[in-house]
Every structure is written in C-alpha cells, then in structure tokens.
Design a protein around this motif. Sequence first.
Motif, PDB file in Angstrom:
ATOM      1  N   THR A  85       0.823  -1.206   0.000  1.00  0.00           N
ATOM      2  CA  THR A  85       0.000   0.000   0.000  1.00  0.00           C
ATOM      3  C   THR A  85       0.862   1.264   0.000  1.00  0.00           C
ATOM      4  N   VAL A  86       0.442   2.250  -0.767  1.00  0.00           N
ATOM      5  CA  VAL A  86       1.142   3.535  -0.793  1.00  0.00           C
ATOM      6  C   VAL A  86       0.313   4.537   0.019  1.00  0.00           C
ATOM      7  N   ASP A  87       0.843   4.914   1.166  1.00  0.00           N
ATOM      8  CA  ASP A  87       0.112   5.847   2.029  1.00  0.00           C
ATOM      9  C   ASP A  87       0.194   7.268   1.469  1.00  0.00           C
ATOM     10  N   THR A  88      -0.956   7.906   1.467  1.00  0.00           N
ATOM     11  CA  THR A  88      -1.116   9.184   0.781  1.00  0.00           C
ATOM     12  C   THR A  88      -1.825  10.187   1.688  1.00  0.00           C
ATOM     13  N   VAL A  89      -1.473  11.459   1.543  1.00  0.00           N
ATOM     14  CA  VAL A  89      -2.219  12.509   2.250  1.00  0.00           C
ATOM     15  C   VAL A  89      -2.729  13.537   1.249  1.00  0.00           C
ATOM     16  N   ILE A  90      -3.702  14.315   1.691  1.00  0.00           N
ATOM     17  CA  ILE A  90      -4.214  15.417   0.883  1.00  0.00           C
ATOM     18  C   ILE A  90      -3.936  16.703   1.642  1.00  0.00           C
ATOM     19  N   ILE A  91      -3.389  17.689   0.960  1.00  0.00           N
ATOM     20  CA  ILE A  91      -3.172  18.996   1.590  1.00  0.00           C
ATOM     21  C   ILE A  91      -4.074  20.013   0.896  1.00  0.00           C
ATOM     22  N   GLY A  92      -5.029  20.530   1.659  1.00  0.00           N
ATOM     23  CA  GLY A  92      -6.038  21.443   1.118  1.00  0.00           C
ATOM     24  C   GLY A  92      -7.383  20.746   1.088  1.00  0.00           C
ATOM     25  N   ALA A  93      -8.204  21.038   2.093  1.00  0.00           N
ATOM     26  CA  ALA A  93      -9.476  20.331   2.245  1.00  0.00           C
ATOM     27  C   ALA A  93     -10.640  21.137   1.660  1.00  0.00           C
ATOM     28  N   GLY A  94     -10.396  21.788   0.527  1.00  0.00           N
ATOM     29  CA  GLY A  94     -11.468  22.521  -0.149  1.00  0.00           C
ATOM     30  C   GLY A  94     -12.320  21.589  -0.993  1.00  0.00           C
ATOM     31  N   ASN A  95     -12.948  22.149  -2.005  1.00  0.00           N
ATOM     32  CA  ASN A  95     -13.852  21.340  -2.832  1.00  0.00           C
ATOM     33  C   ASN A  95     -13.119  20.217  -3.554  1.00  0.00           C
ATOM     34  N   LEU A  96     -11.984  20.542  -4.170  1.00  0.00           N
ATOM     35  CA  LEU A  96     -11.258  19.518  -4.923  1.00  0.00           C
ATOM     36  C   LEU A  96     -10.646  18.469  -3.988  1.00  0.00           C
ATOM     37  N   GLY A  97     -10.036  18.946  -2.904  1.00  0.00           N
ATOM     38  CA  GLY A  97      -9.443  18.020  -1.930  1.00  0.00           C
ATOM     39  C   GLY A  97     -10.493  17.063  -1.378  1.00  0.00           C
ATOM     40  N   SER A  98     -11.678  17.598  -1.077  1.00  0.00           N
ATOM     41  CA  SER A  98     -12.754  16.753  -0.541  1.00  0.00           C
ATOM     42  C   SER A  98     -13.215  15.743  -1.577  1.00  0.00           C
TER      43      SER A  98
END
Length: 210
Positions: A85-98
Amino acid sequence: VEKSNKKISGEVIKRLPRYYRYLGDLKKSGLTKISSTELSRRMNVTPSQIRQDLNCFGGFGQQGYGYNIENLYNSIGKILGLDSTVDTVIIGAGNLGSALANYKGFESRGFKLIGIFDTSSEKIGTIIADCEVLPLQDLEDFCKKNMPKIAMITVPKGAASEVAEYAAKCGIKGFLNFTYTDVTVPEGVAVENMHISDHLMMLSYKTQNM
Ligand code: ATP
C-alpha cells in the motif's frame, strides 16, 4: 524482477500504468495469457513497441505462448511500487481536496488516504471521508509517525510552492499537484502535475475548431 528502476527509461515508465490497467482488466476477465499481437490490438500500440517495452524488465514473453497475464501484471505492479500500500495525504481540504478524498478509486489501486491537512480553522477538525482534517503544522509529526509517501496538493495556487516545500521537508517523496501553477521541489522529490484546466483549454480549442 529487479526492484531497481534505474535501467527503465522515463518513457517506458510513463507507459507502464496503462499496461498495468489493461492487464488488470484482462486478469479480471479470467484470461491467463495473451500474445503481444493481441495486447497491441487492444491497446492500439504496435506489437514491437509492446515487446520492446516489456523486454526492458526481463523478457516475460515466451515465443509462441505470449505473456502470462498475472505474472506480467504483478511484475509491473512491483516496478511501480504497488506491491504494498502507498500511504497518501491530501493537503487542502477545499472542494477539490474533498472530492479526491471521497473518491474510492485510488484506494482500490493501492493508494490509501491516511490524512488530510489544512490551515483554515473552519476546516480543521471536520471529517472528510472518515479522515479528520488536521492542522498543516501537524504534518511533520504525522510524517514521523506514519511516513506517507505521496501528497496530493489542492490548495490555492499562491500557497502551492510553500506547501510543497514544507511537505518535502517533512519527508513526502512525491506530489500530485492539482494547483493551477507549477511547483518546484528539491532533488529526490517527484512531482506530477494535474493541470485539469489545461486539458479543458485544449478541449475548448479543439471543440471550437470542429
Ligand atoms: P473552499 O472549500 O474553502 O471554498 P475551495 O475548494 O474553493 O475551498 P481553495 O480556495 O482553492 O478551494 O482552497 C482549498 C483549501 O486549501 C481550503 O480548504 C483552504 O483552507 C486550504 N488552504 C489554503 N491555504 C493553505 C495552506 N497554505 N496550507 C494548507 N491548506 C491551505
């Protein structure tokens, strides 16, 4: 298959995800082997291109037999680093991030969302796709504990470079940059740009000339 990608050219690497996708579909359909001619017909590339590409990492094709789909699929997966598994994060929880967080397709391909980060007090503490949005300043500690490899960046363009620089310092090795700008990262860190607007503009051009 050798784990080292050193000998595989960037051009071949670019084509591997597409091979991986087609082979995954073939595997699902229950086929066990395929000739390079048949694979080339389905993928709309020349058989010699396929043979050349796949020979780069050690001749899986057997004369008169073709390729064992499962072996080839697994080997390409291994080269792409998808055997775990490749662990991933999202930075920026706006519309696109969500939207990206809620999309299930990445996880089924081995990319597991383990954290979402933002700087806005309105976003921090909210839950998106079973993940609590954490303050960006916590990324460093989070990375020490969880060692995510990849970050998808969905912040406003003005914040992109700063965010990428900080995240790279925290140990993120690869960025999928969705912002409307090109980010530069230090050596040893990779970026893939997803300039969705660029594609829309190309389509705008093409459709107006149709
Ligand atoms: P919103 O949902 O707030 O309307 P949006 O989808 O329109 O956002 P943007 O304004 O591009 O998108 O912002 C995306 C997200 O990035 C927002 O949640 C914002 O709080 C967050 N953000 C802005 N600057 C930073 C930063 N430096 N680091 C992390 N997140 C940031």
